[in-house]
Design a protein around this motif. Structure first.
Motif, PDB file in Angstrom:
ATOM      1  N   LEU A  84      89.403  15.368 -64.348  1.00 45.89           N
ATOM      2  CA  LEU A  84      88.260  14.566 -64.788  1.00 45.89           C
ATOM      3  C   LEU A  84      87.300  15.391 -65.631  1.00 45.89           C
ATOM      4  O   LEU A  84      86.297  14.881 -66.119  1.00 45.89           O
ATOM      5  CB  LEU A  84      87.529  13.967 -63.579  1.00 45.89           C
ATOM      6  CG  LEU A  84      88.351  13.007 -62.728  1.00 45.89           C
ATOM      7  CD1 LEU A  84      87.528  12.530 -61.538  1.00 45.89           C
ATOM      8  CD2 LEU A  84      88.845  11.831 -63.549  1.00 45.89           C
ATOM      9  N   SER A  85      87.615  16.669 -65.803  1.00 47.11           N
ATOM     10  CA  SER A  85      86.778  17.557 -66.616  1.00 47.11           C
ATOM     11  C   SER A  85      87.000  17.280 -68.100  1.00 47.11           C
ATOM     12  O   SER A  85      87.934  16.603 -68.487  1.00 47.11           O
ATOM     13  CB  SER A  85      87.126  19.016 -66.314  1.00 47.11           C
ATOM     14  OG  SER A  85      86.870  19.313 -64.966  1.00 47.11           O
ATOM     15  N   SER A  86      86.146  17.829 -68.912  1.00 47.30           N
ATOM     16  CA  SER A  86      86.245  17.667 -70.366  1.00 47.30           C
ATOM     17  C   SER A  86      86.445  19.024 -71.013  1.00 47.30           C
ATOM     18  O   SER A  86      85.483  19.749 -71.178  1.00 47.30           O
ATOM     19  CB  SER A  86      84.958  17.042 -70.907  1.00 47.30           C
ATOM     20  OG  SER A  86      84.669  15.838 -70.258  1.00 47.30           O
ATOM     21  N   PRO A  87      87.628  19.424 -71.354  1.00 46.37           N
ATOM     22  CA  PRO A  87      88.914  18.735 -71.264  1.00 46.37           C
ATOM     23  C   PRO A  87      89.564  18.924 -69.896  1.00 46.37           C
ATOM     24  O   PRO A  87      89.172  19.821 -69.138  1.00 46.37           O
ATOM     25  CB  PRO A  87      89.751  19.443 -72.328  1.00 46.37           C
ATOM     26  CG  PRO A  87      89.234  20.845 -72.318  1.00 46.37           C
ATOM     27  CD  PRO A  87      87.748  20.712 -72.052  1.00 46.37           C
ATOM     28  N   PRO A  88      90.566  18.093 -69.583  1.00 51.05           N
ATOM     29  CA  PRO A  88      91.316  18.280 -68.336  1.00 51.05           C
ATOM     30  C   PRO A  88      92.000  19.645 -68.332  1.00 51.05           C
ATOM     31  O   PRO A  88      92.405  20.143 -69.386  1.00 51.05           O
ATOM     32  CB  PRO A  88      92.354  17.156 -68.382  1.00 51.05           C
ATOM     33  CG  PRO A  88      91.796  16.157 -69.334  1.00 51.05           C
ATOM     34  CD  PRO A  88      91.013  16.931 -70.332  1.00 51.05           C
TER      35      PRO A  88
END
Length: 127
Positions: A84-88
């Motif tokens: 769910l992070s930016s980016p995965p």
């Protein structure tokens, strides 16, 4: 009143969810960034190693047998993931703490996570 609360909760959750196909860019902390328009690629995922080509065109590998846990809560895992992070990303417990970043969650699964799961390897969810 419960109905209103359920609708409000659902509305908030919908706004917080990120679609699986959002395209992200590298952060600069990764060992390799994988995306459809990048030269990096996963060559092989086996029970012993992951072989890949990094952004400099160099063939690299991660020895999965060396991916020991970092603490007592991570026994049985070969790494951590933040989809769910930016980016995965996925970070392995090898000596270099190799970090892969992906242009999307969907690409992370199709590129490597599905294959690791099929072989029984687990990564700890950090999101």
């Amino acid at each position: 009143m419960t109905k209103h609360t359920d609708q409000t909760s659902s509305s908030i959750l919908e706004r917080l969810r990120r679609p699986a196909d959002v395209v992200y860019t590298p952060t600069g902390r990764e060992s390799a960034f994988f995306g459809a328009s990048h030269t990096t690629q996963i060559l092989c995922v086996s029970s012993g190693a992951i072989k890949y080509i990094n952004s400099k065109g160099i063939e690299m590998s991660i020895n999965l047998k060396e991916c020991g846990y970092c603490n007592e809560f991570e026994i049985g895992y070969i790494g951590r993931r933040g989809l769910l992070s930016s980016p995965p990303w996925v970070e392995f417990f090898d000596k270099k703490h190799t970090r892969f970043e992906f242009e999307s969650r969907k690409y992370a699964y199709s590129c490597i996570l599905n294959r690791l799961q099929e072989m029984g390897f687990k990564t700890m969810d950090m999101d």
